[in-house]
Design a protein around this motif. Structure first.
Motif, short mmCIF file in Angstrom:
data_model
loop_
_atom_site.label_atom_id
_atom_site.label_comp_id
_atom_site.label_asym_id
_atom_site.label_seq_id
_atom_site.Cartn_x
_atom_site.Cartn_y
_atom_site.Cartn_z
N TRP A 76 38.24 -7.49 -15.21
CA TRP A 76 39.13 -8.63 -15.46
C TRP A 76 38.92 -9.70 -14.38
O TRP A 76 38.73 -10.87 -14.69
CB TRP A 76 40.58 -8.16 -15.49
CG TRP A 76 41.56 -9.26 -15.73
CD1 TRP A 76 41.97 -9.73 -16.93
CD2 TRP A 76 42.24 -10.03 -14.74
NE1 TRP A 76 42.87 -10.76 -16.75
CE2 TRP A 76 43.05 -10.96 -15.40
CE3 TRP A 76 42.24 -10.03 -13.35
CZ2 TRP A 76 43.84 -11.88 -14.74
CZ3 TRP A 76 43.03 -10.94 -12.67
CH2 TRP A 76 43.82 -11.86 -13.37
N ALA A 77 38.96 -9.29 -13.12
CA ALA A 77 38.80 -10.25 -12.02
C ALA A 77 37.40 -10.86 -12.02
O ALA A 77 37.24 -12.07 -11.87
CB ALA A 77 39.09 -9.56 -10.68
N ALA A 78 36.39 -10.03 -12.22
CA ALA A 78 35.01 -10.53 -12.23
C ALA A 78 34.79 -11.52 -13.36
O ALA A 78 34.15 -12.56 -13.18
CB ALA A 78 34.03 -9.37 -12.35
N LEU A 79 35.33 -11.22 -14.53
CA LEU A 79 35.18 -12.12 -15.67
C LEU A 79 35.79 -13.49 -15.39
O LEU A 79 35.17 -14.53 -15.63
CB LEU A 79 35.81 -11.49 -16.91
CG LEU A 79 35.69 -12.27 -18.20
CD1 LEU A 79 34.23 -12.40 -18.60
CD2 LEU A 79 36.48 -11.59 -19.30
N HIS A 80 37.01 -13.51 -14.87
CA HIS A 80 37.67 -14.79 -14.57
C HIS A 80 36.93 -15.57 -13.49
O HIS A 80 36.78 -16.79 -13.60
CB HIS A 80 39.12 -14.55 -14.16
CG HIS A 80 40.02 -14.29 -15.32
ND1 HIS A 80 40.10 -13.05 -15.91
CD2 HIS A 80 40.83 -15.10 -16.02
CE1 HIS A 80 40.95 -13.11 -16.93
NE2 HIS A 80 41.40 -14.34 -17.02
N LEU A 81 36.45 -14.88 -12.48
CA LEU A 81 35.73 -15.58 -11.40
C LEU A 81 34.36 -16.07 -11.87
O LEU A 81 33.93 -17.16 -11.49
CB LEU A 81 35.60 -14.67 -10.18
CG LEU A 81 36.92 -14.55 -9.41
CD1 LEU A 81 36.97 -13.27 -8.60
CD2 LEU A 81 37.12 -15.78 -8.54
N ARG A 82 33.67 -15.31 -12.70
CA ARG A 82 32.38 -15.77 -13.23
C ARG A 82 32.58 -16.99 -14.13
O ARG A 82 31.80 -17.93 -14.09
CB ARG A 82 31.69 -14.65 -14.02
CG ARG A 82 31.06 -13.60 -13.16
CD ARG A 82 29.95 -14.15 -12.26
NE ARG A 82 28.92 -14.82 -13.06
CZ ARG A 82 28.40 -16.01 -12.76
NH1 ARG A 82 28.79 -16.67 -11.70
NH2 ARG A 82 27.48 -16.54 -13.53
N ARG A 83 33.65 -16.98 -14.94
CA ARG A 83 33.94 -18.15 -15.78
C ARG A 83 34.25 -19.38 -14.93
O ARG A 83 34.06 -20.50 -15.37
CB ARG A 83 35.08 -17.84 -16.74
CG ARG A 83 34.65 -16.92 -17.85
CD ARG A 83 35.76 -16.67 -18.84
NE ARG A 83 35.28 -15.85 -19.94
CZ ARG A 83 36.04 -15.07 -20.67
NH1 ARG A 83 37.34 -15.00 -20.44
NH2 ARG A 83 35.52 -14.36 -21.65
N ALA A 84 34.74 -19.14 -13.71
CA ALA A 84 35.01 -20.23 -12.77
C ALA A 84 33.76 -20.56 -11.95
O ALA A 84 33.82 -21.33 -10.99
CB ALA A 84 36.16 -19.86 -11.84
N GLU A 85 32.62 -19.96 -12.32
CA GLU A 85 31.31 -20.21 -11.73
C GLU A 85 31.16 -19.71 -10.30
O GLU A 85 30.33 -20.20 -9.54
CB GLU A 85 30.94 -21.69 -11.84
CG GLU A 85 30.87 -22.17 -13.27
CD GLU A 85 30.44 -23.61 -13.42
OE1 GLU A 85 30.14 -24.26 -12.40
OE2 GLU A 85 30.40 -24.07 -14.56
N ALA A 86 31.94 -18.70 -9.94
CA ALA A 86 31.78 -18.07 -8.63
C ALA A 86 30.79 -16.91 -8.74
O ALA A 86 30.73 -16.24 -9.77
CB ALA A 86 33.12 -17.55 -8.12
N HIS A 87 30.03 -16.70 -7.70
CA HIS A 87 29.20 -15.50 -7.61
C HIS A 87 30.15 -14.35 -7.25
O HIS A 87 31.09 -14.55 -6.49
CB HIS A 87 28.14 -15.66 -6.52
CG HIS A 87 27.21 -16.79 -6.78
ND1 HIS A 87 26.11 -16.66 -7.60
CD2 HIS A 87 27.23 -18.07 -6.36
CE1 HIS A 87 25.48 -17.82 -7.66
NE2 HIS A 87 26.14 -18.69 -6.91
N VAL A 88 29.90 -13.18 -7.80
CA VAL A 88 30.81 -12.07 -7.52
C VAL A 88 30.06 -10.84 -7.00
O VAL A 88 28.95 -10.55 -7.42
CB VAL A 88 31.66 -11.66 -8.75
CG1 VAL A 88 32.59 -12.77 -9.16
CG2 VAL A 88 30.79 -11.24 -9.91
N PHE A 89 30.69 -10.18 -6.05
CA PHE A 89 30.27 -8.88 -5.56
C PHE A 89 31.42 -7.94 -5.90
O PHE A 89 32.55 -8.18 -5.48
CB PHE A 89 30.03 -8.90 -4.05
CG PHE A 89 29.75 -7.54 -3.48
CD1 PHE A 89 28.46 -7.05 -3.43
CD2 PHE A 89 30.78 -6.75 -3.01
CE1 PHE A 89 28.20 -5.79 -2.92
CE2 PHE A 89 30.54 -5.49 -2.49
CZ PHE A 89 29.24 -5.01 -2.44
N VAL A 90 31.14 -6.91 -6.69
CA VAL A 90 32.18 -6.00 -7.12
C VAL A 90 31.93 -4.63 -6.49
O VAL A 90 30.83 -4.08 -6.62
CB VAL A 90 32.21 -5.85 -8.67
CG1 VAL A 90 33.35 -4.96 -9.11
CG2 VAL A 90 32.30 -7.22 -9.33
#
Length: 107
Positions: A76-90
């Motif tokens: 959930w968090a990764a999806l929202h942050l990716r849609r906001a164009e942030a790179h994510v490390f999970v």
């Protein structure tokens, strides 16, 4: 010629034991533009801007995010942050189901 490191805005989502370690590591590496998100926002992170509302994380527009929440919230968090164009490390595991993983791959 010396290259200057561009400042990155990095959000740490989840500030339990693992998230707090990421904060320390990022600070040690010279990253100081950090935003900490936790529903139980702890004031012990004086060197990090703290919020307890996920929308505030998205409005801050981080360049990258480290997700250290309980596993059920990773996708959930990764999806929202990716849609906001942030790179994510999970933190592992990425998510709980293959469907969640496929959705993240498509974003």
């Amino acid at each position: 010629m010396r290259l200057q490191k561009a400042a990155m805005k990095i959000a740490i989502v989840g500030l339990g034991c693992i998230g707090s370690r990421h904060v320390e590591n990022l600070l040690a590496l010279g990253h100081h533009d950090l935003l900490g998100y936790d529903i139980n926002a702890k004031p012990h992170e004086e060197r990090v801007l703290m919020v307890d509302d996920f929308d505030a994380v998205l409005q801050w527009k981080p360049d990258a995010a480290v997700i250290c929440t309980p596993i059920r919230e990773h996708a959930w968090a990764a999806l929202h942050l990716r849609r906001a164009e942030a790179h994510v490390f999970v933190e592992k595991p990425l998510c709980l189901t293959a469907r969640e993983a496929q959705t993240l791959c498509e974003v």
